[in-house]
Structure formats: C-alpha cells, structure tokens
Design an enzyme around this catalytic site. Sequence first.
Site, PDB file in Angstrom:
ATOM      1  N   SER A 252      -3.386   1.797   0.710  1.00 29.95           N
ATOM      2  CA  SER A 252      -1.997   2.019   0.016  1.00 29.95           C
ATOM      3  C   SER A 252      -0.912   1.439   0.612  1.00 29.95           C
ATOM      4  O   SER A 252      -0.970   0.929   1.759  1.00 29.95           O
ATOM      5  CB  SER A 252      -1.886   3.450  -0.349  1.00 29.95           C
ATOM      6  OG  SER A 252      -1.583   4.051   0.789  1.00 29.95           O
ATOM      7  N   LYS A 253       0.287   1.475  -0.069  1.00 28.89           N
ATOM      8  CA  LYS A 253       1.655   1.222   0.627  1.00 28.89           C
ATOM      9  C   LYS A 253       1.775   1.648   1.888  1.00 28.89           C
ATOM     10  O   LYS A 253       2.542   0.887   2.680  1.00 28.89           O
ATOM     11  CB  LYS A 253       2.724   1.326  -0.478  1.00 28.89           C
ATOM     12  CG  LYS A 253       2.587   0.555  -1.550  1.00 28.89           C
ATOM     13  CD  LYS A 253       3.940   0.229  -2.219  1.00 28.89           C
ATOM     14  CE  LYS A 253       3.849  -0.685  -3.177  1.00 28.89           C
ATOM     15  NZ  LYS A 253       3.545  -0.241  -4.502  1.00 28.89           N
ATOM     16  N   ARG A 254       1.388   2.942   2.046  1.00 32.88           N
ATOM     17  CA  ARG A 254       1.555   3.429   3.389  1.00 32.88           C
ATOM     18  C   ARG A 254       1.011   2.752   4.494  1.00 32.88           C
ATOM     19  O   ARG A 254       1.410   2.741   5.750  1.00 32.88           O
ATOM     20  CB  ARG A 254       0.760   4.718   3.533  1.00 32.88           C
ATOM     21  CG  ARG A 254       1.352   5.966   3.620  1.00 32.88           C
ATOM     22  CD  ARG A 254       0.617   7.478   3.305  1.00 32.88           C
ATOM     23  NE  ARG A 254      -0.747   7.225   2.669  1.00 32.88           N
ATOM     24  CZ  ARG A 254      -1.768   7.262   3.594  1.00 32.88           C
ATOM     25  NH1 ARG A 254      -1.737   7.712   4.842  1.00 32.88           N
ATOM     26  NH2 ARG A 254      -3.101   7.384   3.200  1.00 32.88           N
ATOM     27  N   HIS A 255      -0.099   1.860   4.209  1.00 32.81           N
ATOM     28  CA  HIS A 255      -0.886   0.847   5.497  1.00 32.81           C
ATOM     29  C   HIS A 255       0.022  -0.304   5.579  1.00 32.81           C
ATOM     30  O   HIS A 255      -0.517  -1.093   6.478  1.00 32.81           O
ATOM     31  CB  HIS A 255      -2.086   0.786   5.008  1.00 32.81           C
ATOM     32  CG  HIS A 255      -3.065   1.886   4.979  1.00 32.81           C
ATOM     33  ND1 HIS A 255      -3.473   2.490   3.876  1.00 32.81           N
ATOM     34  CD2 HIS A 255      -3.368   2.841   5.887  1.00 32.81           C
ATOM     35  CE1 HIS A 255      -3.929   3.584   3.998  1.00 32.81           C
ATOM     36  NE2 HIS A 255      -4.017   3.672   5.231  1.00 32.81           N
ATOM     37  N   GLY A 256       0.960  -0.691   4.743  1.00 26.50           N
ATOM     38  CA  GLY A 256       1.746  -1.998   5.131  1.00 26.50           C
ATOM     39  C   GLY A 256       1.654  -2.408   3.779  1.00 26.50           C
ATOM     40  O   GLY A 256       1.667  -2.118   2.499  1.00 26.50           O
TER      41      GLY A 256
END
Length: 482
Positions: A252-256
């Site tokens: 997800s966006k959390r990972h970049g």
Amino acid sequence: MIRVRFAPSPTGYLHVGGARTALFNYLFAKHNDGKFILRIEDTDLERSTAESEQSLLNTMEWLGFKWDEGPGVGGEYGPYRQSERMDIYKKMAHQLVEQDKAYEAYVYPEELEKIREELLAQKKSPHYNEEMLSQFDTPERREEYKAKGIEPVIYFKMPYKDYTINDLIKGEVTFKKGTVGDFVILRSTGLPTYNFAVVVDDALMKISHVIRGDDHLSNTLRQLAVFEGMEYPLPEFAHVSMILGPDGARLSKRHGATSVEKYQEMGYLPQSIMNYLALLSWSHPDEKEIMSMEEMVKEFTIERVNSSAAIYDEQKLRWMNGVYIRELDDDELTRYAKKYIIASGLMDETHFKSNYKWIREAVGSLKKKIHQFDEIPEKLEVFFKEPIFKKEWAQQIKDDDTDPAFIELYHQVKSADSWNIPDIYQLFKEVAKRVKVNSKKFYHMLRVVLTGEEDGPELVNVIHLIGRNQMLKRLERVVDMI
Ligand code: GLU
C-alpha cells in the site's frame, strides 16, 4: 487459441500490482502466440471516469503494452468497455430468468437484511432464496412497480453443490457447497454486478485463461456457477499471489510509491519497471535478473509462477533502473533529463538548446551516479555553482602531502592553451610525471576543491565542463594557502 485479458477498472492510477497482472497476461499470450485483450470494467459509473481511463491507457502504452483487442484498436468481440455492453448483460440475465436459473424480485435492502437476521437468529447460514423473498415481493407489489416502469432486480440461483477448479498456480481449489447463496446479477438500474459481467465477457470474448490477482479467488465461486448456468465452457484459472510490502502487509501507499504513474514521474524507465515486475512471483529458468521483453516472452510459463506472495523491494527496482539508465546513450539520457532540468530552473529551453553539447556531457557524466531521472538536477548543480571555499581543505591537502601536485596542476592549467578531454588527460600525465603523490588522496581533494562535494560526476568532465578559467579560479584559492 490462447486468449487472455487484463480487465482494469478505471477508478484511479495503475497500481504496480495491476501492472504485474497485465504483464503476466501479456507474457503468457505472447509466449503462446495468443491474443492479449484489454477490457475496461467501468460499470461502477460513479467511480469510473474518462480521465482515469485515458491515463490508464497512456500508462499501459508507456509501459510498452500492445493490446490485440480493446479500446482504440477494436476487435471481433467488442465493444471492450463494459459500459457499452449493457444490452448484452440485460439479455443474458433475462435468458437465465427464462431458463429458471435466475429470478426477478422487488425487495428492499432492509428487507433482505431482515431475512438474513432471522436466518442468523435460527443459526442458519444467511442465504436467502426466491421463496424467502416472496414474502416481500408480493404479486401486488410486482404489479404496482411494473406499472410504474420500475425494473426488478435479477438474482442468480446459486446451486447447492461443491465447485472445484484446478488453478494453474494454486492447484486444486474446492469451494464447499453453501459457501454463498443467491446473488444479484442485474440491478434495477440495468447495471450488471461484477461477477456477472466478468463471466458474460470472458465467455463471449472467448477468454481461454483468466490470470488475475488472488484477491479475486473468492469471486471465482460465483463466477463458476454463472459459467455453468449459462452453459459456457470454463476458462483455465491462474490466480497470482498478492504483492506484499517488506513488512508482510499488503502493498500500500505506506510502503512508498505504488502507482506506475508515480514511478514515471520520478524518472523510471518502462523497461526497468516491466523487468522488475516480471520477477514478482516469477523467475527466469537460469535465475537471470536483467531481461529484455523478448527474453521474458521467450521464457515465461505459468509453471514458473510461484504460489507464494512476492515481496516488493523498491530498492531493487531502483537499482535495476540504474542498470537500465547506464545502457542509455548520452543523447537518450539527455532527452529524458531535459524535462527535469528545465523544471528545476537550472536552464531554460533556449539555454538548453544552445548549450546542448555541454549539457549532454554534463548529464552523461552522471550516468553511473543516478538511479532515477529526478535526481539529475541536484547532481548537476556542481556545474552551475561555485563551491564555498573552506580553509580546512588547504590543511587537509597539506596533511595528505599532495600540495606539490596542486601547485603543479595549477601551473599546468595556467599554461594550457587548449581545453579538451584528451588535453586534460595529458595535463594530468605531466603532473604525475613531475610529482609523486598519493593519487587517490589527490583526486579526492581535487574534487572537493572543484565542486565542494565528496562524490559526483566524473572528474575529467567536471574539469572540462567548468572550463579553464573557473578551474584556475578554484585552484588559486587553495594554492594561495598551501
Ligand atoms: N475489474 C477487476 C479489477 O480491476 C478485474 C476483474 C478480473 O480480472 O476478473 O480488479
């Protein structure tokens, strides 16, 4: 004939997971001389927009996908946008009603909820059927609504039986009877539900293999029942495992960055993205990592797709992009770099054009130093800005005992009458002949004195590009102090 499809919903950016699904379909089709079909699943009218579709198509094209059938190219089994196939779904749904495999009803969501609650209270599975709906869907209501021109909802009668597939990646998968109950296939607005539209399209478009993310595995059960109800032959299924972030959670966006557009913006090459995505759950028989599209097509088989989840490693993608950047020639690299340089304000369009050779050399000298194009402007700054001189540099040079080399270099530069790369090499040879110093230390401090940085473009290019006068000026400051 092998026919596969990529069926995105145009509701946002192209996610890297979606791009990987598209790639596996594409490689499988090309490896088997089959067809790759692009189908736009835009029945969610509120979330699907023309702009998202256009951006999706642009990104697909940019990545290098060429679809054999689909938007923009047409094909025998079109239209390829679900929103243009409404009549087909309607006809098919009504056909199922006629065959008693589906039924119409006028029931409100609250009423359905009530049925479910009652079933749950009796410790039964919350699956409704036609008979249960008839307590609300009375003949009077039917008549009244029909008279008003309101369309009923069409429900599919889910058979009470086990379904088994031999998934090409997951192996045998059995869905136990009673897992799901009857379900909506056509809403009263005439819009089909996802599980119905997909089957109608896969069947009519003669899709031979459904390759998609395993987040769709649970949908497969309803789809199998619809295929059976419509008496269509089943395609083969291959459910690819999800892509996880390094922490094991779904990417997800959390990972970049997770959208292909974002990578495009940061200055990634399509070939690096495609190469990297191919390696998420698939591998080359010889474990080769850097592969052209042709090689991937040649080697791709579903048997080599791993059933376990792939871990997304952005650093590896970045490394790979560096590898592909180094394969570009200086003109290509400069072409890619242009937009970033101009956006950064280092040069304007006219300046860029009139100094093309200079900028090409400057950009070329960074080739081994960059992993994405958006790093270029910052790294180019050394060519544009004179460093602020620090006294410690002179001290360091003295401590290194490289001061004679600096003094000799200064004199050689002063008397140099031409300034091209071979002459600069020659000049350094002269310096080396006259003074013996630790050359590693010398070059290190020379870079610092000329650029103010410990690392950066090739030194010979720095020297060539800043020019003789700047070189003298920058050397002078240190020579005066040693
Ligand atoms: N439209 C679906 C999605 O974007 C894909 C459907 C499928 O591959 O069956 O997730």
